[in-house]
Design a protein around this motif. Structure first.
Motif, PDB file in Angstrom:
ATOM      1  N   THR A   1     -14.241   3.341  -5.201  1.00  0.00           N
ATOM      2  CA  THR A   1     -13.245   4.392  -5.417  1.00  0.00           C
ATOM      3  C   THR A   1     -12.017   4.305  -4.500  1.00  0.00           C
ATOM      4  N   ILE A   2     -11.955   3.302  -3.639  1.00  0.00           N
ATOM      5  CA  ILE A   2     -10.816   3.164  -2.721  1.00  0.00           C
ATOM      6  C   ILE A   2      -9.734   2.336  -3.401  1.00  0.00           C
ATOM      7  N   LYS A   3      -8.559   2.920  -3.609  1.00  0.00           N
ATOM      8  CA  LYS A   3      -7.498   2.256  -4.370  1.00  0.00           C
ATOM      9  C   LYS A   3      -7.065   0.948  -3.726  1.00  0.00           C
ATOM     10  N   ASN A   4      -6.905   0.939  -2.414  1.00  0.00           N
ATOM     11  CA  ASN A   4      -6.491  -0.279  -1.715  1.00  0.00           C
ATOM     12  C   ASN A   4      -7.486  -0.628  -0.617  1.00  0.00           C
ATOM     13  N   PRO A   5      -8.484  -1.426  -0.944  1.00  0.00           N
ATOM     14  CA  PRO A   5      -9.528  -1.785   0.014  1.00  0.00           C
ATOM     15  C   PRO A   5      -9.008  -2.402   1.314  1.00  0.00           C
ATOM     16  N   ILE A   6      -7.900  -3.157   1.245  1.00  0.00           N
ATOM     17  CA  ILE A   6      -7.393  -3.791   2.460  1.00  0.00           C
ATOM     18  C   ILE A   6      -6.970  -2.745   3.493  1.00  0.00           C
ATOM     19  N   SER A   7      -6.438  -1.628   3.027  1.00  0.00           N
ATOM     20  CA  SER A   7      -6.033  -0.561   3.951  1.00  0.00           C
ATOM     21  C   SER A   7      -7.253   0.091   4.581  1.00  0.00           C
ATOM     22  N   ALA A   8      -8.327   0.176   3.816  1.00  0.00           N
ATOM     23  CA  ALA A   8      -9.567   0.732   4.353  1.00  0.00           C
ATOM     24  C   ALA A   8     -10.141  -0.182   5.430  1.00  0.00           C
ATOM     25  N   ALA A   9     -10.077  -1.494   5.191  1.00  0.00           N
ATOM     26  CA  ALA A   9     -10.581  -2.448   6.184  1.00  0.00           C
ATOM     27  C   ALA A   9      -9.790  -2.325   7.489  1.00  0.00           C
ATOM     28  N   ARG A  10      -8.474  -2.210   7.375  1.00  0.00           N
ATOM     29  CA  ARG A  10      -7.648  -2.064   8.581  1.00  0.00           C
ATOM     30  C   ARG A  10      -7.947  -0.742   9.285  1.00  0.00           C
ATOM     31  N   THR A  11      -8.199   0.291   8.510  1.00  0.00           N
ATOM     32  CA  THR A  11      -8.500   1.594   9.096  1.00  0.00           C
ATOM     33  C   THR A  11      -9.829   1.575   9.841  1.00  0.00           C
ATOM     34  N   VAL A  12     -10.806   0.857   9.309  1.00  0.00           N
ATOM     35  CA  VAL A  12     -12.083   0.694  10.017  1.00  0.00           C
ATOM     36  C   VAL A  12     -11.821   0.024  11.361  1.00  0.00           C
ATOM     37  N   MET A  13     -10.955  -0.988  11.363  1.00  0.00           N
ATOM     38  CA  MET A  13     -10.625  -1.714  12.586  1.00  0.00           C
ATOM     39  C   MET A  13      -9.949  -0.821  13.617  1.00  0.00           C
ATOM     40  N   GLU A  14      -9.007  -0.004  13.157  1.00  0.00           N
ATOM     41  CA  GLU A  14      -8.175   0.761  14.081  1.00  0.00           C
ATOM     42  C   GLU A  14      -8.699   2.162  14.405  1.00  0.00           C
ATOM     43  N   LYS A  15      -9.501   2.731  13.519  1.00  0.00           N
ATOM     44  CA  LYS A  15      -9.879   4.127  13.704  1.00  0.00           C
ATOM     45  C   LYS A  15     -11.382   4.380  13.729  1.00  0.00           C
TER      46      LYS A  15
ATOM     47  N   GLU B   1     -16.599   4.732   1.642  1.00  0.00           N
ATOM     48  CA  GLU B   1     -15.735   5.593   0.834  1.00  0.00           C
ATOM     49  C   GLU B   1     -15.532   6.956   1.498  1.00  0.00           C
ATOM     50  N   GLU B   2     -16.590   7.474   2.079  1.00  0.00           N
ATOM     51  CA  GLU B   2     -16.497   8.755   2.784  1.00  0.00           C
ATOM     52  C   GLU B   2     -15.557   8.633   3.984  1.00  0.00           C
ATOM     53  N   PHE B   3     -15.667   7.520   4.711  1.00  0.00           N
ATOM     54  CA  PHE B   3     -14.801   7.270   5.857  1.00  0.00           C
ATOM     55  C   PHE B   3     -13.338   7.179   5.421  1.00  0.00           C
ATOM     56  N   ALA B   4     -13.089   6.438   4.341  1.00  0.00           N
ATOM     57  CA  ALA B   4     -11.720   6.267   3.850  1.00  0.00           C
ATOM     58  C   ALA B   4     -11.108   7.606   3.440  1.00  0.00           C
ATOM     59  N   LYS B   5     -11.905   8.417   2.774  1.00  0.00           N
ATOM     60  CA  LYS B   5     -11.419   9.734   2.352  1.00  0.00           C
ATOM     61  C   LYS B   5     -11.111  10.606   3.558  1.00  0.00           C
ATOM     62  N   LEU B   6     -11.992  10.554   4.557  1.00  0.00           N
ATOM     63  CA  LEU B   6     -11.812  11.332   5.778  1.00  0.00           C
ATOM     64  C   LEU B   6     -10.529  10.942   6.508  1.00  0.00           C
ATOM     65  N   LYS B   7     -10.167   9.656   6.416  1.00  0.00           N
ATOM     66  CA  LYS B   7      -8.984   9.161   7.102  1.00  0.00           C
ATOM     67  C   LYS B   7      -7.715   9.265   6.254  1.00  0.00           C
ATOM     68  N   GLY B   8      -7.813   9.885   5.090  1.00  0.00           N
ATOM     69  CA  GLY B   8      -6.635  10.145   4.279  1.00  0.00           C
ATOM     70  C   GLY B   8      -6.183   9.025   3.367  1.00  0.00           C
TER      71      GLY B   8
ATOM     72  N   ILE C   1      -8.031   7.848  -2.764  1.00  0.00           N
ATOM     73  CA  ILE C   1      -9.286   7.695  -3.491  1.00  0.00           C
ATOM     74  C   ILE C   1      -9.004   7.913  -4.977  1.00  0.00           C
ATOM     75  N   VAL C   2      -9.555   7.045  -5.817  1.00  0.00           N
ATOM     76  CA  VAL C   2      -9.312   7.146  -7.256  1.00  0.00           C
ATOM     77  C   VAL C   2     -10.640   7.174  -8.017  1.00  0.00           C
ATOM     78  N   ASP C   3     -10.570   7.628  -9.268  1.00  0.00           N
ATOM     79  CA  ASP C   3     -11.742   7.565 -10.130  1.00  0.00           C
ATOM     80  C   ASP C   3     -12.025   6.099 -10.444  1.00  0.00           C
ATOM     81  N   PRO C   4     -13.300   5.719 -10.544  1.00  0.00           N
ATOM     82  CA  PRO C   4     -13.627   4.314 -10.836  1.00  0.00           C
ATOM     83  C   PRO C   4     -12.949   3.771 -12.091  1.00  0.00           C
ATOM     84  N   SER C   5     -12.600   4.648 -13.015  1.00  0.00           N
ATOM     85  CA  SER C   5     -11.944   4.191 -14.246  1.00  0.00           C
ATOM     86  C   SER C   5     -10.576   3.564 -13.987  1.00  0.00           C
ATOM     87  N   TYR C   6      -9.997   3.840 -12.821  1.00  0.00           N
ATOM     88  CA  TYR C   6      -8.696   3.249 -12.468  1.00  0.00           C
ATOM     89  C   TYR C   6      -8.755   1.727 -12.504  1.00  0.00           C
TER      90      TYR C   6
END
Length: 353
Positions: A122-136, A148-155, A158-163
């Motif tokens: 459900t994360i629209k841009n996985p690369i941004s999530a990976a960087r966020t894990v690294m930095e935050k 996915e929960e972490f990504a949502k928490l960090k703002g 998040i998209v529906d899987p149908s995207y």
């Protein structure tokens, strides 16, 4: 005298800064596999070249204006993730269960900090999530619902899987299943996976442009060197068509599909992940440079064209060193790839020749 020394010092500092800015370089790949002229129409080739160029120039503009290699890598990969042409983000392939499960990794060559995510839907841009894990976070890798929960928490968006649904990728799954001589009822599989097929009327133009890789693999990646002398690497993927049981490839595994170290190089890989994991491909290239003194070209060739070939591993890498030298070897039929140098000169390539 004191003012003169200050002026001389400032002069040499400016020369150093200029020398570094004169080395800014960005290299990308969009996946490797059975990519040949025989399989590619002029329309498809034009579309892939256009998106590769757009992604590359997006990152380069950041470097040119004094931005960091990390910002350039993330922005470049986001462009490819937002394109349905590549097997990452919007263009991710389907799993055996009819889902899109994505992986990504990010690494900072200056600090060796790294972050990655795997099996997200459900994360629209996985690369941004990976960087966020690294930095935050204090972690390196997060997977599935937790990521996915972490990504949502960090703002993050998040998209529906149908995207992530594209008709060509769905057809690719059907073809793979048929080749395995398995029976698949289209609507029943969608129901079991919890996936609701969206209305994609008007998407026929895109359908004609997406290159069908069948059961082959695809990934997008970027490595960059900024004016401060720092390297960064990022990789994002939808994995392999028809993958099962939560399979994760090399892309999100630091040292296998992604690695960056200012002392040596930044690497992003694409290929049959299981072989890249076993061979620790990205780190192996760095290690050959650090411990044997090989150039980035020789180290990359040694790993991709010799070691991988010997064990049956197919794919390629992009690798960039601290001086702006880079290599793009691959042992498959083709690999989407390109580079842009400090003077703005650039090139996009697809085929072996």
């Amino acid at each position: 005298m004191k003012k003169l020394l200050i002026l001389i010092s400032a002069f040499f500092l400016s020369l150093t800064a200029f020398a570094q800015s004169n080395k800014i370089t960005l290299v990308i790949h969009g996946g490797a596999g059975t990519i040949t002229r025989a399989n590619m129409t002029p329309e498809k080739e034009k579309a892939y070249r256009a998106d590769l160029e757009r992604a590359m120039k997006t990152g380069y503009e950041i470097l040119r204006k004094g931005g960091t290699s990390m910002d350039a890598v993330e922005a470049t990969i986001r462009v490819m993730e937002d394109s349905p042409l590549f097997n990452a983000g919007k263009g991710a392939v389907f799993t055996h269960e009819g889902k899109n499960e994505m992986d990504a990794a990010f690494m900072d060559g200056k600090t060796l900090a790294a972050g990655s995510i795997a099996g997200v839907t459900t994360i629209k841009n996985p690369i941004s999530a990976a960087r966020t894990v690294m930095e935050k976070s204090e972690h390196v890798m997060l997977v599935g619902k937790g990521a996915e929960e972490f990504a949502k928490l960090k703002g993050l968006e998040i998209v529906d899987p149908s995207y992530f649904y594209t008709e060509p990728r769905w057809k690719g799954l059907q073809k793979a299943l048929q080749e395995e001589k398995m029976q698949l009822d289209h609507s029943d599989t969608l129901k079991k996976s919890g996936f609701v097929k969206p209305d994609i009327s008007g998407s026929s133009a895109i359908d004609k442009l997406i290159f069908d890789e069948g059961k082959k693999y695809g990934t997008v990646g970027c490595v960059a060197l900024d004016q401060y002398g720092n390297l960064a690497a990022g990789t994002s993927t939808g994995g392999m068509t028809n993958k099962r049981w939560g399979r994760v490839g090399d892309a999100p595994i630091i040292g296998a599909g992604t690695y960056a170290n200012n002392k040596t190089c930044a690497v992003s890989a694409t290929g049959h992940g299981e072989y890249f994991i076993r061979s620790v491909v990205a780190y192996d290239i760095s290690a050959l440079m650090e411990y044997k003194g090989l150039s980035v070209q020789k180290a990359a060739d040694e790993v991709v064209m010799k070691k991988l070939v010997k064990i049956g591993g197919e794919g390629g890498v992009i690798a960039l060193d601290k001086n702006g030298n880079f290599a793009m070897p691959f042992n498959s039929a083709g690999m989407y790839r390109g580079f842009i140098k400090s003077d703005g000169s650039w090139e996009v390539k697809i085929y072996k020749d």
